[in-house]
Design a protein around this motif. Structure first.
Motif, PDB file in Angstrom:
ATOM      1  N   GLY A 154      16.477  -6.720  10.813  1.00 30.15           N
ATOM      2  CA  GLY A 154      17.749  -6.323  10.207  1.00 30.15           C
ATOM      3  C   GLY A 154      17.633  -5.100   9.310  1.00 30.15           C
ATOM      4  N   GLY A 155      16.490  -4.393   9.366  1.00 25.62           N
ATOM      5  CA  GLY A 155      16.357  -3.142   8.615  1.00 25.62           C
ATOM      6  C   GLY A 155      15.335  -3.177   7.500  1.00 25.62           C
ATOM      7  N   ILE A 156      14.848  -4.381   7.158  1.00 17.66           N
ATOM      8  CA  ILE A 156      13.891  -4.483   6.045  1.00 17.66           C
ATOM      9  C   ILE A 156      12.881  -5.589   6.346  1.00 17.66           C
ATOM     10  CG2 ILE A 156      14.926  -6.217   4.489  1.00 17.66           C
ATOM     11  CD1 ILE A 156      14.026  -2.689   3.367  1.00 17.66           C
ATOM     12  N   SER A 157      11.641  -5.393   5.916  1.00 21.05           N
ATOM     13  CA  SER A 157      10.625  -6.432   6.069  1.00 21.05           C
ATOM     14  C   SER A 157       9.740  -6.441   4.833  1.00 21.05           C
ATOM     15  CB  SER A 157       9.773  -6.171   7.315  1.00 21.05           C
ATOM     16  OG  SER A 157       9.044  -4.965   7.172  1.00 21.05           O
ATOM     17  N   TRP A 158       9.001  -7.522   4.682  1.00 19.95           N
ATOM     18  CA  TRP A 158       8.051  -7.657   3.571  1.00 19.95           C
ATOM     19  C   TRP A 158       6.676  -7.816   4.166  1.00 19.95           C
ATOM     20  CZ3 TRP A 158       9.535  -6.653  -1.279  1.00 19.95           C
ATOM     21  CH2 TRP A 158      10.920  -6.504  -1.456  1.00 19.95           C
ATOM     22  N   ILE A 159       5.743  -6.991   3.708  1.00 22.40           N
ATOM     23  CA  ILE A 159       4.448  -6.920   4.366  1.00 22.40           C
ATOM     24  C   ILE A 159       3.287  -7.149   3.392  1.00 22.40           C
ATOM     25  CG2 ILE A 159       5.291  -5.365   6.177  1.00 22.40           C
ATOM     26  CD1 ILE A 159       3.901  -3.033   4.684  1.00 22.40           C
ATOM     27  N   ALA A 160       2.183  -7.609   3.959  1.00 26.88           N
ATOM     28  CA  ALA A 160       0.888  -7.597   3.276  1.00 26.88           C
ATOM     29  C   ALA A 160      -0.003  -6.739   4.159  1.00 26.88           C
ATOM     30  CB  ALA A 160       0.336  -9.005   3.138  1.00 26.88           C
ATOM     31  N   THR A 161      -0.560  -5.673   3.588  1.00 27.99           N
ATOM     32  CA  THR A 161      -1.189  -4.643   4.411  1.00 27.99           C
ATOM     33  C   THR A 161      -2.404  -4.033   3.710  1.00 27.99           C
ATOM     34  OG1 THR A 161      -0.709  -2.611   5.669  1.00 27.99           O
ATOM     35  CG2 THR A 161       0.347  -2.825   3.509  1.00 27.99           C
ATOM     36  N   TYR A 162      -3.103  -3.171   4.425  1.00 27.78           N
ATOM     37  CA  TYR A 162      -4.284  -2.458   3.915  1.00 27.78           C
ATOM     38  C   TYR A 162      -5.313  -3.387   3.272  1.00 27.78           C
ATOM     39  CZ  TYR A 162      -2.310   2.167   4.839  1.00 27.78           C
ATOM     40  OH  TYR A 162      -1.814   3.295   5.452  1.00 27.78           O
ATOM     41  N   ASP A 185     -17.835  -4.201  -5.711  1.00 27.12           N
ATOM     42  CA  ASP A 185     -17.678  -3.534  -4.416  1.00 27.12           C
ATOM     43  C   ASP A 185     -17.293  -4.487  -3.302  1.00 27.12           C
ATOM     44  OD1 ASP A 185     -18.256  -1.076  -5.464  1.00 27.12           O
ATOM     45  OD2 ASP A 185     -20.309  -0.967  -4.690  1.00 27.12           O
ATOM     46  N   ASP A 186     -17.666  -5.769  -3.441  1.00 32.68           N
ATOM     47  CA  ASP A 186     -17.500  -6.676  -2.303  1.00 32.68           C
ATOM     48  C   ASP A 186     -16.238  -7.534  -2.358  1.00 32.68           C
ATOM     49  OD1 ASP A 186     -18.266  -8.195  -4.457  1.00 32.68           O
ATOM     50  OD2 ASP A 186     -19.812  -9.346  -3.399  1.00 32.68           O
ATOM     51  N   ILE A 187     -15.372  -7.317  -3.350  1.00 32.11           N
ATOM     52  CA  ILE A 187     -14.143  -8.137  -3.393  1.00 32.11           C
ATOM     53  C   ILE A 187     -13.177  -7.682  -2.306  1.00 32.11           C
ATOM     54  CG2 ILE A 187     -14.367  -8.625  -5.856  1.00 32.11           C
ATOM     55  CD1 ILE A 187     -11.882  -6.719  -6.220  1.00 32.11           C
ATOM     56  N   LEU A 188     -12.235  -8.552  -1.967  1.00 30.89           N
ATOM     57  CA  LEU A 188     -11.269  -8.259  -0.915  1.00 30.89           C
ATOM     58  C   LEU A 188      -9.868  -8.173  -1.517  1.00 30.89           C
ATOM     59  CD1 LEU A 188     -12.904 -10.751   1.544  1.00 30.89           C
ATOM     60  CD2 LEU A 188     -12.919  -8.277   1.797  1.00 30.89           C
ATOM     61  N   VAL A 189      -9.191  -7.073  -1.228  1.00 33.17           N
ATOM     62  CA  VAL A 189      -7.872  -6.826  -1.813  1.00 33.17           C
ATOM     63  C   VAL A 189      -6.904  -6.433  -0.704  1.00 33.17           C
ATOM     64  CG1 VAL A 189      -9.089  -5.930  -3.841  1.00 33.17           C
ATOM     65  CG2 VAL A 189      -8.048  -4.325  -2.245  1.00 33.17           C
ATOM     66  N   ALA A 190      -5.622  -6.462  -1.017  1.00 34.22           N
ATOM     67  CA  ALA A 190      -4.599  -6.005  -0.074  1.00 34.22           C
ATOM     68  C   ALA A 190      -3.363  -5.577  -0.843  1.00 34.22           C
ATOM     69  CB  ALA A 190      -4.254  -7.104   0.935  1.00 34.22           C
ATOM     70  N   SER A 191      -2.456  -4.967  -0.107  1.00 31.12           N
ATOM     71  CA  SER A 191      -1.253  -4.413  -0.727  1.00 31.12           C
ATOM     72  C   SER A 191      -0.004  -5.146  -0.243  1.00 31.12           C
ATOM     73  CB  SER A 191      -1.153  -2.923  -0.369  1.00 31.12           C
ATOM     74  OG  SER A 191      -0.084  -2.332  -1.040  1.00 31.12           O
ATOM     75  N   PRO A 192       0.723  -5.823  -1.148  1.00 32.67           N
ATOM     76  CA  PRO A 192       2.016  -6.407  -0.790  1.00 32.67           C
ATOM     77  C   PRO A 192       3.113  -5.367  -0.976  1.00 32.67           C
ATOM     78  CG  PRO A 192       1.304  -7.172  -2.960  1.00 32.67           C
ATOM     79  CD  PRO A 192       0.332  -6.127  -2.525  1.00 32.67           C
TER      80      PRO A 192
END
Length: 393
Positions: free
Chosen positions: A199-207, A70-77
């Motif tokens: 320029g219309g596109i980006s790369w994200i790390a989110t949530y 339950d306590d791990i940390l995750v994100a979405s690339p």
């Protein structure tokens, strides 16, 4: 081959996991591309990225969400912006890695697993590639079990998990940190404008979220659903079976939902909102298809905003968001995407009910027809197609 990911799983007490090889990632990518409802970006980009990671001797491992602490940390690339631009401007692997590192820096914590943001052509697969790069597991979930055009359109937001902080990067080294607290629409607005400035596109790390939030708010085992769907199509090709029928059988087996083929035809007209990629950060428009075979004499029209949104056949509404519209090649099962479709393309239209976590009142408010500007109340796809739904044809 590094054992770091296996050391992590041992520490978590996880004994059941799946090692993702090239065949598996190919099957997952195809299945996710079908569920992506015409959007999600060019699957080849994510696939080649994952292949590169595997070729470098790194290991990609997928785990069941219910097995994680339950306590791990995750994100979405993920990738955010207009799919047409992505096809013309593929990135280097460093861009997404930079986004994750900057998120870790801002967060003050290390990423312990990745989660795909959606079942999308590129956005499923990059989570696997990033997991391999960072030697962490990828969790068998996502936030939609389809693709959607905007950042806040997830089961995570409808269950109280926020997109902030989101880090957005481009291939020139620009970095933007977006932190709007619980205002997820504002996070989307800023992220979209940043992508347009890039320029219309980006790369994200989110949530960024905890393991507990992953279990409570995600579409659970969505990657396995996509994987089985991809396997079904490859099996159909190998055995010369009808790929559409095999897809529908797979969905019944994995999700216990009935999907239906409601049209077969060819694209005879495409109306694109030219410049939408630069002015709004989306690919927008409508296509028209003329019926073939059993559907001769009928006309289908589909509106799209990165993804297929609303289907009308002979003027009657047959599908509304968040339910899924997929157009696939009738012979190969290959999905026809909004960024590559052309006049004369032939395909079958399949309708699939959205996952129950996407059909909550909050979900309909956030990504139902009224949100997209249609003066129509949401009606489930099963009700809009009663005459064919019972048979599942």
């Amino acid at each position: 081959m590094s054992n770091k990911v296996f050391e992590t799983l041992e520490k978590w007490g996880v004994k059941n996991y799946k090692v993702i090889d090239k065949q598996a990632i190919k099957e997952i990518t195809l299945g996710a591309s079908i569920l992506a409802t015409g959007g999600g970006g060019d699957p080849e980009i994510g696939l080649l990225w994952a292949y590169k990671v595997l070729d470098e001797g790194k290991t990609i491992v997928m785990v069941d969400p219910m097995d994680i602490p339950d306590d791990i940390l995750v994100a979405s690339p993920a990738c955010l912006g207009a799919p047409v631009v992505l096809t013309e401007k593929p990135p280097s692997a460093d861009v997404l890695n930079n986004a994750i590192r900057k998120l870790e820096q801002y967060w003050g914590k290390k990423l312990q697993a990745t989660i795909p943001i959606e079942c999308g052509g590129v956005n499923s697969t990059v989570a696997y590639a990033a997991a391999g790069e960072f030697e962490v597991p990828v969790i068998d979930v996502d936030g939609m079990n389809r693709a959607f055009p905007e950042l806040q359109m997830t089961s995570w937001v409808t269950n109280g998990v926020n997109a902030s902080p989101t880090v957005s990067c481009d291939d020139r080294g620009n970095v933007t940190v977006i932190d709007t607290g619980d205002d997820n629409k504002m996070a989307e607005n800023i992220a979209r404008r940043v992508a347009m400035a890039y320029g219309g596109i980006s790369w994200i790390a989110t949530y960024p979220m905890t393991g507990k939030q992953v279990k409570e708010a995600s579409i659970l085992n969505s990657q396995s659903i996509a994987w089985e769907l991809g396997k079904a199509v490859y099996r159909a090709r190998e055995k010369h079976l009808d790929p559409v029928e095999e897809m529908l059988k797979s969905l019944k087996a994995t999700r216990n939902v009935t999907g239906v083929r409601v049209f077969k035809g060819k694209i005879v007209d495409i109306s694109r909102e030219f410049g939408g990629e630069a002015t709004k950060g989306f690919s927008l428009g409508r296509i028209k298809m003329e019926g073939l075979d059993d559907y001769k004499g009928s006309v289908a029209e589909i509106d799209f905003q990165n993804e297929w949104l609303v289907l009308r056949i002979d003027g009657r509404i047959r599908c509304l968001p968040p339910d899924l519209i997929a157009i696939v090649d009738s012979e190969t099962g290959e999905p026809i995407r909004t960024d590559i479709m052309k006049y004369g393309y032939r395909g079958s239209i399949i309708l699939i009910p959205a996952h129950e976590r996407m059909r909550t009142p909050k979900g309909i408010e956030l990504f139902g027809p009224r949100y997209f500007g249609y003066d129509i109340d949401y009606v489930p796809v099963e009700e809009l197609n009663k005459e064919v739904w019972q048979d599942g044809v």
